[in-house]
Design a protein around this motif. Structure first.
Motif, PDB file in Angstrom:
ATOM      1  N   ASN A  83      -8.988   1.801  -6.733  1.00  0.00           N
ATOM      2  CA  ASN A  83      -9.092   2.798  -7.801  1.00  0.00           C
ATOM      3  C   ASN A  83      -7.785   3.522  -8.098  1.00  0.00           C
ATOM      4  N   GLU A  84      -6.974   3.755  -7.071  1.00  0.00           N
ATOM      5  CA  GLU A  84      -5.726   4.491  -7.274  1.00  0.00           C
ATOM      6  C   GLU A  84      -4.519   3.568  -7.450  1.00  0.00           C
ATOM      7  N   LEU A  85      -4.457   2.497  -6.657  1.00  0.00           N
ATOM      8  CA  LEU A  85      -3.327   1.574  -6.764  1.00  0.00           C
ATOM      9  C   LEU A  85      -3.596   0.437  -7.744  1.00  0.00           C
ATOM     10  N   ASN A  86      -4.850   0.335  -8.205  1.00  0.00           N
ATOM     11  CA  ASN A  86      -5.247  -0.720  -9.166  1.00  0.00           C
ATOM     12  C   ASN A  86      -4.948  -2.123  -8.653  1.00  0.00           C
ATOM     13  N   LEU A  87      -5.188  -2.316  -7.355  1.00  0.00           N
ATOM     14  CA  LEU A  87      -5.042  -3.631  -6.755  1.00  0.00           C
ATOM     15  C   LEU A  87      -6.425  -4.234  -6.537  1.00  0.00           C
ATOM     16  N   LYS A  88      -6.520  -5.531  -6.702  1.00  0.00           N
ATOM     17  CA  LYS A  88      -7.810  -6.203  -6.565  1.00  0.00           C
ATOM     18  C   LYS A  88      -7.922  -6.851  -5.190  1.00  0.00           C
ATOM     19  N   ILE A  89      -8.895  -6.394  -4.410  1.00  0.00           N
ATOM     20  CA  ILE A  89      -9.136  -6.978  -3.093  1.00  0.00           C
ATOM     21  C   ILE A  89      -9.935  -8.262  -3.259  1.00  0.00           C
ATOM     22  N   SER A  90      -9.457  -9.312  -2.626  1.00  0.00           N
ATOM     23  CA  SER A  90     -10.078 -10.626  -2.784  1.00  0.00           C
ATOM     24  C   SER A  90     -11.013 -10.990  -1.633  1.00  0.00           C
ATOM     25  N   HIS A  91     -10.457 -11.135  -0.430  1.00  0.00           N
ATOM     26  CA  HIS A  91     -11.271 -11.629   0.686  1.00  0.00           C
ATOM     27  C   HIS A  91     -10.626 -11.232   2.011  1.00  0.00           C
ATOM     28  N   ALA A  92     -11.309 -11.574   3.072  1.00  0.00           N
ATOM     29  CA  ALA A  92     -10.782 -11.305   4.411  1.00  0.00           C
ATOM     30  C   ALA A  92     -11.262 -12.394   5.360  1.00  0.00           C
ATOM     31  N   THR A  93     -10.506 -12.615   6.396  1.00  0.00           N
ATOM     32  CA  THR A  93     -10.940 -13.490   7.483  1.00  0.00           C
ATOM     33  C   THR A  93     -11.092 -12.625   8.728  1.00  0.00           C
ATOM     34  N   GLN A  94     -12.098 -12.929   9.526  1.00  0.00           N
ATOM     35  CA  GLN A  94     -12.427 -12.068  10.652  1.00  0.00           C
ATOM     36  C   GLN A  94     -12.833 -12.900  11.860  1.00  0.00           C
ATOM     37  N   THR A  95     -12.365 -12.508  13.018  1.00  0.00           N
ATOM     38  CA  THR A  95     -12.766 -13.156  14.263  1.00  0.00           C
ATOM     39  C   THR A  95     -13.426 -12.118  15.156  1.00  0.00           C
ATOM     40  N   LEU A  96     -14.455 -12.559  15.881  1.00  0.00           N
ATOM     41  CA  LEU A  96     -15.180 -11.667  16.779  1.00  0.00           C
ATOM     42  C   LEU A  96     -15.242 -12.287  18.161  1.00  0.00           C
ATOM     43  N   GLU A  97     -15.150 -11.446  19.174  1.00  0.00           N
ATOM     44  CA  GLU A  97     -15.369 -11.901  20.535  1.00  0.00           C
ATOM     45  C   GLU A  97     -15.905 -10.742  21.366  1.00  0.00           C
TER      46      GLU A  97
ATOM     47  N   ILE B  89       0.874  -1.179   0.000  1.00  0.00           N
ATOM     48  CA  ILE B  89       0.000   0.000   0.000  1.00  0.00           C
ATOM     49  C   ILE B  89       0.909   1.226   0.000  1.00  0.00           C
ATOM     50  N   THR B  90       1.303   1.624  -1.179  1.00  0.00           N
ATOM     51  CA  THR B  90       2.310   2.675  -1.328  1.00  0.00           C
ATOM     52  C   THR B  90       1.686   4.071  -1.278  1.00  0.00           C
ATOM     53  N   ASP B  91       2.531   5.027  -0.895  1.00  0.00           N
ATOM     54  CA  ASP B  91       2.156   6.444  -0.922  1.00  0.00           C
ATOM     55  C   ASP B  91       0.891   6.747  -0.118  1.00  0.00           C
ATOM     56  N   LEU B  92       0.677   6.004   0.926  1.00  0.00           N
ATOM     57  CA  LEU B  92      -0.498   6.246   1.772  1.00  0.00           C
ATOM     58  C   LEU B  92      -0.299   7.533   2.560  1.00  0.00           C
ATOM     59  N   THR B  93      -1.336   8.351   2.607  1.00  0.00           N
ATOM     60  CA  THR B  93      -1.265   9.614   3.334  1.00  0.00           C
ATOM     61  C   THR B  93      -2.429   9.703   4.320  1.00  0.00           C
ATOM     62  N   GLU B  94      -2.307  10.643   5.217  1.00  0.00           N
ATOM     63  CA  GLU B  94      -3.381  10.847   6.194  1.00  0.00           C
ATOM     64  C   GLU B  94      -4.660  11.293   5.495  1.00  0.00           C
ATOM     65  N   ASP B  95      -4.529  12.063   4.427  1.00  0.00           N
ATOM     66  CA  ASP B  95      -5.708  12.499   3.674  1.00  0.00           C
ATOM     67  C   ASP B  95      -6.436  11.305   3.054  1.00  0.00           C
ATOM     68  N   THR B  96      -5.655  10.319   2.594  1.00  0.00           N
ATOM     69  CA  THR B  96      -6.254   9.144   1.968  1.00  0.00           C
ATOM     70  C   THR B  96      -7.117   8.374   2.948  1.00  0.00           C
ATOM     71  N   VAL B  97      -6.615   8.158   4.157  1.00  0.00           N
ATOM     72  CA  VAL B  97      -7.372   7.355   5.112  1.00  0.00           C
ATOM     73  C   VAL B  97      -8.533   8.117   5.728  1.00  0.00           C
ATOM     74  N   HIS B  98      -8.607   9.420   5.465  1.00  0.00           N
ATOM     75  CA  HIS B  98      -9.800  10.178   5.856  1.00  0.00           C
ATOM     76  C   HIS B  98     -10.985   9.757   4.992  1.00  0.00           C
TER      77      HIS B  98
END
Length: 238
Positions: free
Chosen positions: A169-183, A151-160
């Motif tokens: 859209n900007e890095l042209n990377l394809k997000i596939s999936h995630a694993t998540q745990t809850l407690e 995740i290159t060139d990440l800025t504080e403005d981006t995460v806002h």
């Protein structure tokens, strides 16, 4: 109206009465005390307490220590069947998402974070601490770790804005999936002022690992969600 010789339990009748009262109130408005309900309907405070406890468990009411009982904010539902960002999820429910950056820095990954992201220890990662709000109400505290070489060139403005939109859209990377745990857990003192809750209030602890289409882990997130404002829904099919 409470009918004492009815086959319907008195505590359940009182629950129905309070639900009708709540319809005319707004989230955050106080309701009568146990003593006031007891005197109004000429029933025991134990019965009143049972009815109120049941409504608290349903998420209709919320208790605040030393202050009383109030109409709860409506809980936001998030399905566990898809991978969306917080911003996308809130907008889909007609709520205005807002992110407050509490801290943003690039650090060297320690042994724990490196293991979670499957990278070498010492590889630079972005550490982002964010407060998530919906319609200006605090919902969750998130601490994210993202490998800086992916995740290159990440800025504080981006995460806002929306991180996932930036990645795709900007890095042209394809997000596939995630694993998540809850407690489930109880709020710690350090989290209370940020989430506007009291120490010991119920919270959801969530760990999420997100992956790109090529199998690389691009994000590790530890989140603390307010238990009174959030619930997760699972759609199960046979």
């Amino acid at each position: 109206m409470i009918i004492k010789d009815s086959h319907i339990p008195i505590y359940f009748q009182l629950e129905m009465e309070i639900k009708e009262i709540v319809k005319g109130l707004n989230p955050g408005d106080p309701i009568s005390s146990e003593r006031e309900f007891s005197e109004k309907y000429d029933i025991s405070r134990m019965t009143v307490r049972q009815a109120i406890n049941n409504l608290v468990n349903e998420g209709i009411l919320v208790r605040k220590r030393g202050k009383g009982t109030f109409v709860a904010e409506q809980k936001v539902e998030q399905p566990l069947s898809g991978l969306t960002s917080f911003s996308e999820d809130m907008r889909s429910r007609g709520l205005k998402p807002l992110t407050k950056i509490l801290s943003f820095q690039q650090i060297s990954s320690d042994k724990n974070i490196a293991a979670k992201l499957k990278i070498a220890e010492g590889v630079p990662v972005y550490e982002v601490s964010r407060l998530r709000l919906a319609d200006e109400s605090p919902m969750a505290l998130e601490i994210s770790y993202l490998p800086a070489n992916i995740i290159t060139d990440l800025t504080e403005d981006t995460v806002h804005a929306s991180l996932y939109e930036y990645i795709e859209n900007e890095l042209n990377l394809k997000i596939s999936h995630a694993t998540q745990t809850l407690e489930s857990s109880l709020a710690q003192k350090s989290e209370c002022s940020i989430l506007q809750i009291e120490e010991g209030d119920p919270v959801l602890l969530i760990e999420r690992f997100s992956y790109l289409q090529n199998g690389e882990a691009f994000e590790y997130v530890k989140s603390i969600y307010r238990g009174d404002r959030y619930k997760f829904v699972i759609d199960m099919k046979r």
